[in-house]
Design a protein around this motif. Sequence first.
Motif, PDB file in Angstrom:
ATOM      1  N   SER A 163       0.841  -1.200   0.000  1.00 33.45           N
ATOM      2  CA  SER A 163       0.000   0.000   0.000  1.00 33.45           C
ATOM      3  C   SER A 163       0.874   1.246   0.000  1.00 33.45           C
ATOM      4  N   ASN A 164       0.443   2.272  -0.759  1.00 35.17           N
ATOM      5  CA  ASN A 164       1.154   3.563  -0.725  1.00 35.17           C
ATOM      6  C   ASN A 164       0.324   4.639  -0.025  1.00 35.17           C
ATOM      7  N   VAL A 165      -0.652   4.212   0.762  1.00 35.28           N
ATOM      8  CA  VAL A 165      -1.458   5.149   1.561  1.00 35.28           C
ATOM      9  C   VAL A 165      -0.720   5.409   2.874  1.00 35.28           C
ATOM     10  N   CYS A 166      -0.473   6.674   3.186  1.00 31.25           N
ATOM     11  CA  CYS A 166       0.302   7.002   4.396  1.00 31.25           C
ATOM     12  C   CYS A 166      -0.285   8.237   5.059  1.00 31.25           C
ATOM     13  N   ARG A 167      -0.351   8.199   6.382  1.00 35.38           N
ATOM     14  CA  ARG A 167      -0.902   9.346   7.129  1.00 35.38           C
ATOM     15  C   ARG A 167       0.156  10.406   7.391  1.00 35.38           C
ATOM     16  N   ASN A 168       1.429  10.082   7.181  1.00 34.22           N
ATOM     17  CA  ASN A 168       2.518  11.010   7.493  1.00 34.22           C
ATOM     18  C   ASN A 168       2.850  11.901   6.301  1.00 34.22           C
ATOM     19  N   ASP A 169       3.572  12.977   6.584  1.00 37.56           N
ATOM     20  CA  ASP A 169       3.941  13.940   5.543  1.00 37.56           C
ATOM     21  C   ASP A 169       5.444  14.204   5.589  1.00 37.56           C
ATOM     22  N   CYS A 170       6.227  13.132   5.668  1.00 35.39           N
ATOM     23  CA  CYS A 170       7.682  13.256   5.758  1.00 35.39           C
ATOM     24  C   CYS A 170       8.222  13.994   4.537  1.00 35.39           C
ATOM     25  N   LEU A 171       9.172  14.882   4.746  1.00 33.96           N
ATOM     26  CA  LEU A 171       9.603  15.799   3.701  1.00 33.96           C
ATOM     27  C   LEU A 171      10.373  15.116   2.574  1.00 33.96           C
ATOM     28  N   TYR A 172      10.876  13.904   2.814  1.00 32.39           N
ATOM     29  CA  TYR A 172      11.715  13.230   1.832  1.00 32.39           C
ATOM     30  C   TYR A 172      10.975  12.165   1.026  1.00 32.39           C
ATOM     31  N   CYS A 173       9.748  11.851   1.365  1.00 33.39           N
ATOM     32  CA  CYS A 173       9.099  10.641   0.860  1.00 33.39           C
ATOM     33  C   CYS A 173       8.041  10.937  -0.193  1.00 33.39           C
TER      34      CYS A 173
ATOM     35  N   PRO B   1       7.252  16.079   9.710  1.00 36.35           N
ATOM     36  CA  PRO B   1       6.300  17.103  10.146  1.00 36.35           C
ATOM     37  C   PRO B   1       6.329  17.269  11.652  1.00 36.35           C
ATOM     38  N   ALA B   2       5.777  18.378  12.110  1.00 34.52           N
ATOM     39  CA  ALA B   2       5.898  18.754  13.519  1.00 34.52           C
ATOM     40  C   ALA B   2       5.291  17.734  14.461  1.00 34.52           C
ATOM     41  N   GLU B   3       4.275  17.002  14.009  1.00 28.36           N
ATOM     42  CA  GLU B   3       3.605  16.055  14.917  1.00 28.36           C
ATOM     43  C   GLU B   3       4.407  14.775  15.153  1.00 28.36           C
ATOM     44  N   MET B   4       5.472  14.558  14.402  1.00 27.26           N
ATOM     45  CA  MET B   4       6.275  13.345  14.578  1.00 27.26           C
ATOM     46  C   MET B   4       7.446  13.612  15.515  1.00 27.26           C
TER      47      MET B   4
END
Length: 344
Positions: free
Chosen positions: A57-67, A171-174
Amino acid sequence: MDDLVEILGRERDLPDEGLRALLTDPDTTEPLAVAARRVSRAVFGGRVWLRALIEWSNVCRNDCLYCGIRRSNARIRRYSLSREEILSCCERAWATGLRTFVLQGGENPAAALRLADTVAAIRSAWPEAAITLSLGELPRETLRLLREAGADRYLLRHETATPAHYASLHPAEMRLQTRLDCLQDLRDLGFQTGMGMMVGSPGQTTEHLIADIRLMQAFRPEMIGIGPFIPQRDTPFADRAPGSAETTLRLYSILRLIFPSANIPSTTALSTLLPGGRIAGLRAGANVIMPNFTPAPYREAYTLYDGKNAPRVESAGQIQNLLKDLSAAGFEVTSSRGDYKRYV
């Protein structure tokens, strides 16, 4: 430098200044690789383990800047494989001689919870297989259910051991501590646990890499997943330079000398950045290769980084070609699960 390599091979540790010298001096690349190959052959006998990679799956809840599969990337087609599609991938992998299935996907706790039924189905159909998961940070209860369903291993790359550097990539929440707590949950639940980092991620310094090594020495992972940073066009780091393949190879060797029995894949990212990188990684001390068994219609959508090199090696004939390449390079492929020795 040869003295530092010898000391690291014997003591499995060096002071920071010694690690700094090995990480930064290009003249250490070959001596490190020679020493790492010696250790790898002593532990694994020149054998290489193949793991079937299924990018489920490529569904992700995160917003990592590199991915490239980050939450805010609206340019990719999202997908999740069905239970039947995953089992079909496992069936093809088993038929071609692979005895480990690796389910990798974006961080999606609700979907991961539903995946427990699929893990149980895999365990029922192939009781002798190993099941590895790489699904990001998950609640302990979800991890427990996945473990009870039959999962054996879990890879959760820590990405960087330095909190400020971690904050610059996510992101700030991680929080780095959340990831470290999850790694401890995995260990407590009995998973063979893997960690690792990107090499050359934006803002990374040699001191960060030394901190990564120290964190791994404290945790003692059974698996280590590292590869060079490669930018992806739809991320904030699209214009950043990729990491160094040479530094990545030196790290393979250093980590093999420190962790003689760890399972270390020669990663797709390395072979994307460096022609012949898969074999180069093995010669530097890696002992695992992961052919991609993701169904063809979905592969282009699993776009972690640009130029991703995912060779079509899922058929029996293509696996035979891979075996010939490995044999020509002096390696022997084994059909065993390749568990970390403490779990055999």
